[in-house]
Design an enzyme around this catalytic site. Structure first.
Site, short mmCIF file in Angstrom:
data_model
loop_
_atom_site.label_atom_id
_atom_site.label_comp_id
_atom_site.label_asym_id
_atom_site.label_seq_id
_atom_site.Cartn_x
_atom_site.Cartn_y
_atom_site.Cartn_z
N LEU A 98 0.82 -1.22 0.00
CA LEU A 98 0.00 0.00 0.00
C LEU A 98 0.85 1.28 0.00
CD1 LEU A 98 -2.88 1.22 0.23
CD2 LEU A 98 -2.54 1.24 2.70
N ASP A 99 0.63 2.12 -1.00
CA ASP A 99 1.29 3.44 -1.10
C ASP A 99 2.81 3.33 -1.09
OD1 ASP A 99 -1.21 4.62 -1.12
OD2 ASP A 99 -1.25 4.89 1.05
N ALA A 100 3.32 2.18 -1.51
CA ALA A 100 4.76 1.97 -1.44
C ALA A 100 5.39 1.73 -2.81
CB ALA A 100 5.07 0.81 -0.50
#
Lengths: 284, 284, 284, 284
Positions: free
Chosen positions: D227-229
């Site tokens: 996530l969001d990485a």
């Protein structure tokens, strides 16, 4: 509840702040925000207050009257008092570029701009479909050297008819004459596509390209009779390099123009801009 | 003439502004600047005033006494009153990096920082020549795991002896313990070499490189017991790209660190920072 | 190992890149970096290569000779080949302001600038102590209207004696004449304290204040005979507001000046700047 | 004329640049732009070329075949060759926020984005009128925990049917599963409303407010399963202060989100982004 925004400027003198805050208290108001600034060079005092008056019997007109008698006359203030309930009415002037128009109408639609937009005026018909899609009346008023005076009469008539409070030139490619400026002093907001005072006049991106600057900008200012020389409300910049052709500068500039103009409009709507001596004091 | 800076915070209530400004007027003071802010989430009122008292008989201590009785107790204010004539005394803690030290001493020398610097403390002797060239006493207090408590005692003793008002960690590479923090609450200023809260802890440029961020930052904050989690005073950023190796990020970061730390120090010296609930209110 | 940096510009033609990269390969070199740009308006091709030649028998002079014969003459190139091992020699010219001087010497001391600084020249003696503290020879050469020509002769003599490659005007408050510029074309770097082309000439912060701009800037450029109109190397800006008096603009500007000048010097040292038609191509 | 964009990465080795440029020359191509970068930490060579092949008999497929045989296999390259004539096809996924949608469609309409947008997918019907006003088909595919797998099948089917090349999540408020990511690796572009890696996950503006940061940001990245990485394409920031309530951060953030996402889309469309090891190399 009555919410007022009070703007004051006058020569700097002892005791203004205490007198004003006292006056609000005496009138059973509560000060929500107070902003104040003194221009030491010119010895001018500026103040902006947001106040709430809860009393059921509070009358704005009566308050204004007492304010004038008790305070404004005594300190020789220039002052304005706005009720925050009334939305200002904004006229949009455009030509053929659509980016600022889309941006403003998008913000308007989503409730970001607390303003009414009774109509859009353009010297071309190009952008009518956009106005239509947002359900805003669009007036096509062509401007030529010969018809300019007459066109401005038409524009002013529309403004008066709709009670327009201020005008936004959203990349409107005509010079607005003193006929309009005198009716809307510090109330015509323009977006200029350069970092003023660099690159005044037409084709600033071409000039920026030629000079080889490493940063371009956009400037929103109130229109005065001196070209691109009115009080600056907001500016922003973006980094560029030798790899940017003129078309790239124009594209990058569009993003600046949108944001800078929108910010200027928001500051104006919230009555956060005061003008003195061709400069702005911005209480943000 | 007596110039005072007054900082106040308390629960938001009706009439504070009028009461305070009245109080100043009653004491024959003139308000030079007033800044005010209400945190609507927490219902906290913040205020900063600069006032001048021309009377020859004005006594700051007496004023403070009356201020407490007439205002502070009534509104349950937390308050501080500073005389702007007294320069604050700042202790500099450094380790081996010299860029922030050079920058601060350069500004100090040119009169940009209105502060006294009675001494520099370091856990290394590396930067002594720089201290010498600016004629500032340099104390080399090595810190190891075993000697840390004792070293902090020495540091505190020096601070007390010289009446230090606040401490600046100018890339001091040791964690400062609660022993010091409790003596200087919201008075130990650190510069962290990342855009907090990203990249807490050691080697933030290495982490930034690994994550592939396109912008790096620096953060100046008051030191609290939670690592890199104290109230943020100032931040700034710079654009980077894949072409920047870690060494390039470090070099670019140095410029950020210098400017951000200097700005934080200036805000602190001018008493423009108020802390509440681990956040800062900055009246700039 | 021999490391060369090669800079080329010429009319854009088919096959240049392949010819150059082939030539490097034929000479048993390895290309470490290649940067290239075509100015489509002027049809000019620019290229910068960093190459390594491992052969024990490699001779830079012979390589240059063949480069000229086989490539440069054929494509009518303007070209320069630098050995990355030789550090360029930089002369520093200053007057009374110390912030850029401190900044440059701090970076120099910490190894950030790969350059030799044989001496500092000033028309005042004010900054001699700083030069002394960094152990750099300081020459005080006063300049008056009458002695200017003679002073510049002295300056040039020092530059020649020490084999100076380029000159940095670190807030040197004298106009440098064509006598020096002609000896160091695109090799005299100035820092101007405004966002050029806005506010050319003296006292730009005063002009910025008067115009009420919301952003100030600094510009580093090569000095040409037209005042503040030479090729721009680097610019940066900072946001300001009506609350900033002229003294505040000056203080904020100092930080810009330092960073912008340092960045321009670094680009120049790494031979990343090419000049054409009064603009720079910067391979960063 | 045939215009190709060639993207290459492989282990860094001697002679790659000369071999590739030679290969283009041998195939009677002209190199318009060459960009190259070596990641020294990982020893990876990256290259991007824009080439023109004027020959009437030039066949892209045959060129690719020879490229593979003569170059790619030899240097063990990962490579892609795009014809610049074919516009990529972009699917837009949205939810209820309209600012990114308006911005993208405005740019699309004005020709700023060289892309086809065959359709818009949303898990809500809110934004259908906007899609209608731009004459773009709008598919309302609701997503609940139970129907998510099925909804993604529908989404993928639409993408396949229309030959979608990449997907843009323009504030699409659903997590996209590996089912879609695996079909579009490094081809699903998201806009996250924080300066990653700070404030991963939901409600980043609330977290930024709570932490008291002085700068907020937005990040566009390729979606990966973490996530969001995913690899960051573009970031930008804006300065905020204690006076900004959460609603103000959200409003300011919208402007960042629009610009950052648009820039990321433009970089992707021009094939200027290469991904390696969860980071991007951006040839801009």
């Amino acid at each position: 509840m009555n919410k007022l925004t009070i703007l004051i400027h006058c020569s700097d003198q002892s005791g203004i702040i205490a007198s004003v805050t006292n006056f609000i208290a005496t009138n059973k108001g509560n000060i929500v925000y107070i902003d104040q600034y003194v221009d030491r060079e010119q010895n001018i005092f500026f103040m902006r207050l947001e106040s709430e008056f809860e009393s059921a019997t509070f009358k704005t007109e009566a308050f204004k009257h007492t304010f004038k008698q008790d305070l404004a006359d005594r300190f020789k203030m220039k002052w304005r008092i706005y009720s925050t309930e009334t939305k200002p009415k904004m006229a949009l002037f455009v030509s053929k570029y659509d980016h600022c128009l889309y941006d403003i109408l998008g913000r308007y639609n989503s409730g970001e701009l607390e303003v009414d937009i009774p109509f859009i005026i353009s010297n071309h018909s190009t952008l009518k479909p956009i106005a239509d899609s947002f359900n805003i009346p669009f007036y096509h008023i062509p401007v030529t050297k010969e018809t300019k005076a007459q066109a401005e009469d038409q524009q002013l008539e529309l403004c008066k008819k709709h009670g327009i409070n201020f005008i936004v030139l959203a990349r409107y490619m005509q010079i607005v004459s003193s006929k309009i400026i005198s009716q809307y002093p510090n109330k015509v907001i323009n977006i200029h596509h350069s970092f003023l005072p660099a690159f005044v006049g037409a084709k600033p991106y071409h000039s920026a390209y030629k000079r080889g600057v490493k940063i371009i900008g956009a400037t929103s200012h109130y229109v005065t009779e001196a070209l691109d020389a009115g009080p600056i409300i907001e500016q922003d910049v973006a980094r560029v390099s030798h790899t940017h052709a003129i078309a790239d500068l124009i594209a990058k500039g569009r993003d600046l123009e949108k944001i800078v103009l929108a910010n200027a409009i928001k500051l104006h709507i919230k009555r956060k801009v005061m003008v003195f001596n061709n400069k702005t004091v911005i209480f943000s």
